[in-house]
Design a protein around this motif. Structure first.
Motif, mmCIF file in Angstrom:
data_model
loop_
_atom_site.group_PDB
_atom_site.id
_atom_site.type_symbol
_atom_site.label_atom_id
_atom_site.label_comp_id
_atom_site.label_asym_id
_atom_site.label_seq_id
_atom_site.Cartn_x
_atom_site.Cartn_y
_atom_site.Cartn_z
ATOM 1 N N UNK A 198 4.408 -7.395 0.016
ATOM 2 C CA UNK A 198 3.433 -7.740 -0.940
ATOM 3 C C UNK A 198 3.222 -6.757 -2.172
ATOM 4 N N UNK A 199 4.206 -5.948 -2.148
ATOM 5 C CA UNK A 199 4.368 -5.001 -3.578
ATOM 6 C C UNK A 199 3.186 -4.006 -3.572
ATOM 7 N N UNK A 200 2.840 -3.480 -2.461
ATOM 8 C CA UNK A 200 1.669 -2.691 -2.409
ATOM 9 C C UNK A 200 2.223 -1.011 -2.836
ATOM 10 N N UNK A 201 1.778 -0.450 -3.887
ATOM 11 C CA UNK A 201 2.379 0.590 -4.108
ATOM 12 C C UNK A 201 1.819 2.133 -3.234
ATOM 13 N N UNK A 202 0.989 1.808 -2.466
ATOM 14 C CA UNK A 202 0.414 2.727 -1.407
ATOM 15 C C UNK A 202 1.393 2.719 -0.103
ATOM 16 N N UNK A 203 2.492 2.141 -0.167
ATOM 17 C CA UNK A 203 3.208 1.870 1.230
ATOM 18 C C UNK A 203 4.065 2.948 1.333
ATOM 19 N N UNK A 297 -8.728 5.309 -8.511
ATOM 20 C CA UNK A 297 -8.227 6.869 -8.850
ATOM 21 C C UNK A 297 -7.484 7.015 -7.526
ATOM 22 N N UNK A 298 -5.991 6.815 -7.569
ATOM 23 C CA UNK A 298 -5.433 6.789 -6.522
ATOM 24 C C UNK A 298 -3.919 6.438 -6.819
ATOM 25 N N UNK A 299 -2.912 6.402 -5.851
ATOM 26 C CA UNK A 299 -1.381 6.082 -6.163
ATOM 27 C C UNK A 299 -1.463 4.712 -6.995
ATOM 28 N N UNK A 300 -2.171 3.737 -6.707
ATOM 29 C CA UNK A 300 -2.170 2.437 -7.451
ATOM 30 C C UNK A 300 -1.854 2.661 -8.688
ATOM 31 N N UNK A 301 -2.811 3.349 -9.458
ATOM 32 C CA UNK A 301 -2.951 3.529 -10.852
ATOM 33 C C UNK A 301 -1.903 4.652 -11.368
ATOM 34 N N UNK A 302 -1.595 5.795 -10.429
ATOM 35 C CA UNK A 302 -0.599 6.713 -10.861
ATOM 36 C C UNK A 302 0.763 5.995 -11.149
ATOM 37 N N UNK A 303 1.034 5.174 -10.100
ATOM 38 C CA UNK A 303 2.423 4.247 -10.031
ATOM 39 C C UNK A 303 2.592 3.550 -11.102
ATOM 40 N N UNK A 353 -4.934 -3.759 -9.439
ATOM 41 C CA UNK A 353 -3.580 -3.801 -8.697
ATOM 42 C C UNK A 353 -3.715 -2.800 -7.324
ATOM 43 N N UNK A 354 -4.867 -3.166 -6.468
ATOM 44 C CA UNK A 354 -5.006 -2.107 -5.375
ATOM 45 C C UNK A 354 -4.692 -2.762 -3.954
ATOM 46 N N UNK A 355 -3.647 -3.497 -3.868
ATOM 47 C CA UNK A 355 -3.207 -4.058 -2.426
ATOM 48 C C UNK A 355 -4.378 -4.792 -1.868
ATOM 49 N N UNK A 356 -4.288 -4.588 -0.649
ATOM 50 C CA UNK A 356 -5.311 -5.338 0.209
ATOM 51 C C UNK A 356 -6.695 -5.165 -0.016
#
Length: 377
Positions: A198-203, A297-303, A353-356
């Motif tokens: 599902x292309x979630x960057x916090x995986x 303010x997490x890895x979603x934005x950093x990525x 773009x914050x996954x689920x």
């Protein structure tokens, strides 16, 4: 900083690793900070894959005392609350008499479980930050091969710990060594295969350094003598609950030879998706005259920012966690603000773009802050 270099497969100990992909200069922490950006540290995310097992893992690891300087697991949001409640209910079915919880963090699980039963509960956690009313006894320590527990337990529990381990094989081996046949091991971990698909960057990242999907979890459980009693999925792609029992008669299983091609393709598709997404977002943002905000303010934005999103067009980062607001997202120049600032802006634009968590975030903003908000997803 003394980087730890992996030289073998974290599941099988095989030496057959090959490079898969590198993301240069990624922030090593996901936190929000008050210090200047020139203090921030970046390192390359070097992903490798094992041809024999298909395992995707990070080559260079950040020392744990740097990576986990302070407790930062999530307590904000309805989805996490529902997760904790569902896992507590799942645990209750197996009627533990005394629990040893590894990595209890905030003590939320022990606090929620009191509604079912009041039992002895001990948490082993190197950086505890217990919520008010946490009933558990807390041992400030890291659970590793040197840890010895002097108390009694019949059930070991861990919640979203497995994916953080640098040596998952050694971890399960140590669990087996301190447990007796008939003891229960009950845990939850993210559904990583669904997340990456599902292309979630916090995986997978500096904290989740192994693509720990179900075949590898179940391979390790069988290898070290744990029989699976039940497996339950929490939502379509959030978490997987496992209930197992220590059983020395369990037969080991083999990993499928198809995992190499399967996992490699999942990762390639993930990279291709984000390259296209970032290009599309940059094109859309160029056409917007007013302010543009980035949520999370997490890895979603950093990525997104590290991989090419034009940060010069972003006004600030929005986040619901008051502990992050008025700080700066590590590795970026962007200040974190409350989404309440959208209230008086006509048709504000938010990159989301914050996954689920997307739907939960959108619903809150549209219903409670500004119904005219435009989301770029």
């Amino acid at each position: 900083m003394n980087i730890i270099t992996r030289t073998t497969d974290a599941i099988t100990n095989a030496y057959d690793l090959e490079n898969l992909h590198i993301i240069k200069n990624f922030p090593i922490l996901m936190s929000c900070v008050s210090h200047d950006k020139d203090v921030d540290v970046v390192s390359d995310l070097i992903w490798q894959i094992s041809p024999s097992s298909g395992l995707i893992q990070l080559k260079e690891l950040i020392p744990l005392d740097i990576l986990y300087r302070e407790q930062h697991s999530g307590t904000t949001g309805d989805l996490w609350l529902k997760h904790h409640q569902s896992f507590s209910k799942f645990l209750q079915k197996y009627k533990p008499k005394a629990v040893l919880e590894i990595g209890g963090g905030h003590g939320i699980l022990s606090t929620d479980y009191v509604q079912y039963d009041s039992i002895p509960w001990t948490i082993v956690e190197p950086s505890p930050a217990p919520v008010d009313g946490c009933p558990a006894k807390i041992i400030v320590a890291l659970f590793d091969e040197h840890f010895e527990f002097q108390g009694d337990f019949d059930t070991i529990v861990h919640s979203h710990v497995f994916e953080h381990l640098y040596q998952p094989n050694a971890f399960v081996k140590h669990l087996a060594n301190i447990m007796k046949d008939g003891n229960q091991l009950i845990f939850t971990l993210p559904n990583m295969e669904k997340m990456l698909k599902n292309n979630q960057t916090n995986c997978i990242n500096f904290e989740h350094t192994v693509f720990l999907t179900e075949p590898y979890v179940e391979y390790l459980l069988a290898k070290h003598g744990f029989r699976i009693i039940e497996k339950e999925y929490f939502t379509e792609c959030h978490s997987i609950f496992y209930a197992t029992v220590k059983d020395s008669t369990v037969v080991t299983i083999e990993l499928s030879k198809e995992l190499y091609n399967t996992n490699k393709q999942i990762y390639i598709d993930y990279i291709d998706y984000h390259n296209k997404l970032i290009n599309d977002l940059n094109n859309k943002v160029q056409e917007i005259d007013g302010p543009v905000y980035l949520f999370g303010a997490h890895i979603f934005s950093q990525y997104l920012l590290v991989c090419g999103l034009d940060g010069s067009k972003i006004t600030s980062i929005l986040d619901n966690d008051p502990k992050k607001q008025s700080k700066r997202l590590y590795g970026t120049d962007l200040k974190v603000e409350s989404p309440i600032l959208l209230k008086d802006i006509k048709n504000p634009v938010v990159i989301l773009k914050a996954g689920f968590y997307n739907e939960e975030i959108k619903k809150d903003i549209l219903s409670n802050i500004n119904a005219g908000t435009i989301f770029l997803e």
